[in-house]
Scaffold this motif. Structure first.
Motif, PDB file in Angstrom:
ATOM      1  N   UNK A  27      44.907 -40.859  13.076  1.00 57.00           N
ATOM      2  CA  UNK A  27      44.220 -39.869  12.243  1.00 57.00           C
ATOM      3  C   UNK A  27      43.420 -40.567  11.150  1.00 57.00           C
ATOM      4  N   UNK A  54      50.367 -25.182   2.595  1.00 51.37           N
ATOM      5  CA  UNK A  54      49.146 -25.238   3.408  1.00 51.37           C
ATOM      6  C   UNK A  54      49.396 -24.584   4.766  1.00 51.37           C
ATOM      7  N   UNK A  95      49.358 -24.554  14.319  1.00 53.44           N
ATOM      8  CA  UNK A  95      50.759 -24.975  14.465  1.00 53.44           C
ATOM      9  C   UNK A  95      51.560 -23.768  14.926  1.00 53.44           C
ATOM     10  N   UNK A 107      57.871 -22.805   5.082  1.00 52.59           N
ATOM     11  CA  UNK A 107      56.580 -23.304   4.580  1.00 52.59           C
ATOM     12  C   UNK A 107      56.281 -22.871   3.145  1.00 52.59           C
ATOM     13  N   UNK A 134      45.926 -25.323   6.156  1.00 50.34           N
ATOM     14  CA  UNK A 134      45.739 -26.772   6.080  1.00 50.34           C
ATOM     15  C   UNK A 134      44.788 -27.402   7.080  1.00 50.34           C
ATOM     16  N   UNK A 144      36.938 -28.334  -0.278  1.00 48.99           N
ATOM     17  CA  UNK A 144      38.333 -28.301  -0.745  1.00 48.99           C
ATOM     18  C   UNK A 144      38.504 -29.161  -1.999  1.00 48.99           C
ATOM     19  N   UNK A 169      52.395 -27.360   6.569  1.00 48.70           N
ATOM     20  CA  UNK A 169      52.823 -26.590   7.751  1.00 48.70           C
ATOM     21  C   UNK A 169      53.551 -27.509   8.716  1.00 48.70           C
TER      22      UNK A 169
ATOM     23  N   UNK B   1      46.726 -32.267   9.961  1.00 50.84           N
ATOM     24  CA  UNK B   1      45.760 -32.104   8.874  1.00 50.84           C
ATOM     25  C   UNK B   1      46.366 -31.443   7.654  1.00 50.84           C
ATOM     26  N   UNK B   2      47.377 -30.588   7.908  1.00 54.91           N
ATOM     27  CA  UNK B   2      48.029 -29.907   6.789  1.00 54.91           C
ATOM     28  C   UNK B   2      48.548 -30.909   5.763  1.00 54.91           C
ATOM     29  N   UNK B   4      47.267 -33.858   5.103  1.00 54.46           N
ATOM     30  CA  UNK B   4      46.142 -34.356   4.320  1.00 54.46           C
ATOM     31  C   UNK B   4      45.769 -33.336   3.250  1.00 54.46           C
ATOM     32  N   UNK B   5      45.719 -32.058   3.647  1.00 50.03           N
ATOM     33  CA  UNK B   5      45.345 -31.008   2.695  1.00 50.03           C
ATOM     34  C   UNK B   5      46.346 -30.938   1.551  1.00 50.03           C
ATOM     35  N   UNK B   6      47.643 -31.010   1.868  1.00 50.90           N
ATOM     36  CA  UNK B   6      48.664 -31.014   0.808  1.00 50.90           C
ATOM     37  C   UNK B   6      48.395 -32.149  -0.172  1.00 50.90           C
ATOM     38  N   UNK B  24      56.188 -34.198   3.006  1.00 53.67           N
ATOM     39  CA  UNK B  24      55.337 -34.711   4.086  1.00 53.67           C
ATOM     40  C   UNK B  24      56.148 -34.783   5.366  1.00 53.67           C
ATOM     41  N   UNK B  25      55.500 -34.448   6.479  1.00 51.92           N
ATOM     42  CA  UNK B  25      56.155 -34.657   7.774  1.00 51.92           C
ATOM     43  C   UNK B  25      55.336 -35.645   8.613  1.00 51.92           C
ATOM     44  N   UNK B  26      54.279 -36.199   8.007  1.00 52.80           N
ATOM     45  CA  UNK B  26      53.477 -37.222   8.687  1.00 52.80           C
ATOM     46  C   UNK B  26      53.263 -38.378   7.704  1.00 52.80           C
ATOM     47  N   UNK B  29      49.821 -40.325   7.219  1.00 55.26           N
ATOM     48  CA  UNK B  29      48.749 -39.644   6.483  1.00 55.26           C
ATOM     49  C   UNK B  29      49.010 -39.715   4.976  1.00 55.26           C
ATOM     50  N   UNK B  45      56.101 -29.924  12.956  1.00 53.47           N
ATOM     51  CA  UNK B  45      55.160 -29.046  12.252  1.00 53.47           C
ATOM     52  C   UNK B  45      55.773 -27.643  12.096  1.00 53.47           C
ATOM     53  N   UNK B  46      55.527 -27.062  10.944  1.00 54.97           N
ATOM     54  CA  UNK B  46      56.016 -25.707  10.694  1.00 54.97           C
ATOM     55  C   UNK B  46      57.463 -25.655  10.235  1.00 54.97           C
TER      56      UNK B  46
END
Lengths: 169, 91
Positions: A27, A54, A95, A107, A134, A144, A169, B1-2, B4-6, B24-26, B29, B45-46
């Motif tokens: 990524x 998010x 998701x 969440x 997100x 953003x 999420x 991506x979530x 990254x947004x967080x 974080x779950x990734x 990132x 995720x979720x």
């Protein structure tokens, strides 16, 4: 094959831990060296708190996030901190939120925060919590960072919030 | 991506003088986006707070996040959660 069908396959695929790991290694995230820092100013029990997610969470009577734009939706929704599960829904097709639909705390930990507040570990809630969807890519990332996230940050500051907990999420 | 947004939103809030912690779950990132404080879980995720209706798990994770707010001494800290998905029993 419909786009929705393809999207469902992708969501299922990314639920696999190995696929998630491979994806995250490749990524192309925004990289930076500067890290903002605000030391904790007082005991948590005296801190006013805001939650952010998010997960595409919003009030049922609020405008859903845009699922048509493949680069996402950089806008946000305000959620009163007094909201309960029944007031809330999720619009986010990137998701699998079937569990979060049943238990929004996954969440946006509204009930969990109330429990922790009853224990006296953390202070009062801000009037509003904030939610993004997100999945934000390309030019929407600029919107953003330069507009909507700043806007939310200013509103939280105006509410004299001391600490914020953010959940993806 | 979530994730990254967080991180990006978190950075803006911290810049306004508010202490923040993000789940974080990734991890990869979060390492790139560099939010001020991160609590990392290897969860799907979720499910950043855990399994649905597992209140003990969710409360534990939320409190761990608060601990990161109290304990973090330098910007960019990532605390790795010891709680493995569906392996750890929360009693």
């Amino acid at each position: 094959m419909s786009t929705n069908f393809l999207n469902r396959i992708m969501v299922a695929l990314y639920s696999n831990p190995w696929v998630k790991k491979r994806w995250s290694q490749n990524f192309n995230a925004l990289e930076t060296d500067m890290i903002p820092w605000t030391p904790l100013q007082k005991p948590l029990s005296q801190c006013k708190i805001a939650l952010l997610t998010t997960g595409g969470v919003h009030l049922k009577n609020d405008k859903p996030f845009d699922m048509e734009d493949k680069n996402g939706d950089p806008t946000y929704r305000k959620i009163p901190s007094t909201a309960v599960q029944e007031d809330i829904t999720i619009t986010h097709k990137y998701y699998n939120h079937s569990d979060a639909d049943k238990d929004i705390n996954l969440v946006l930990p509204l009930d969990i925060l109330r429990d922790v507040q009853q224990e006296g570990l953390v202070g009062e809630s801000a009037e509003f919590f904030y939610s993004f969807m997100g999945h934000i890519d390309k030019h929407h990332i600029k919107t953003l960072v330069e507009q909507t996230a700043k806007d939310v940050a200013h509103q939280i500051k105006q509410e004299k919030v001391d600490i914020a907990v953010l959940v993806p999420a | 991506m979530c994730n990254q947004t967080v991180g990006l939103v978190q950075r803006e809030i911290e810049t306004q003088g508010i202490s923040t912690v993000g789940v974080s779950i990734v991890r990869e990132i979060s390492e790139k986006v560099k939010p001020p404080r991160t609590y990392f879980l290897k969860y799907p995720f979720g499910h950043a707070l855990g399994e649905p209706f597992n209140k003990k798990q969710q409360v534990t994770i939320f409190k761990e996040c608060l601990k990161v707010l109290e304990s973090a001494q330098k910007p960019g800290v990532i605390v790795d959660s010891p709680y493995r998905w569906r392996k750890h029993r929360f009693n």
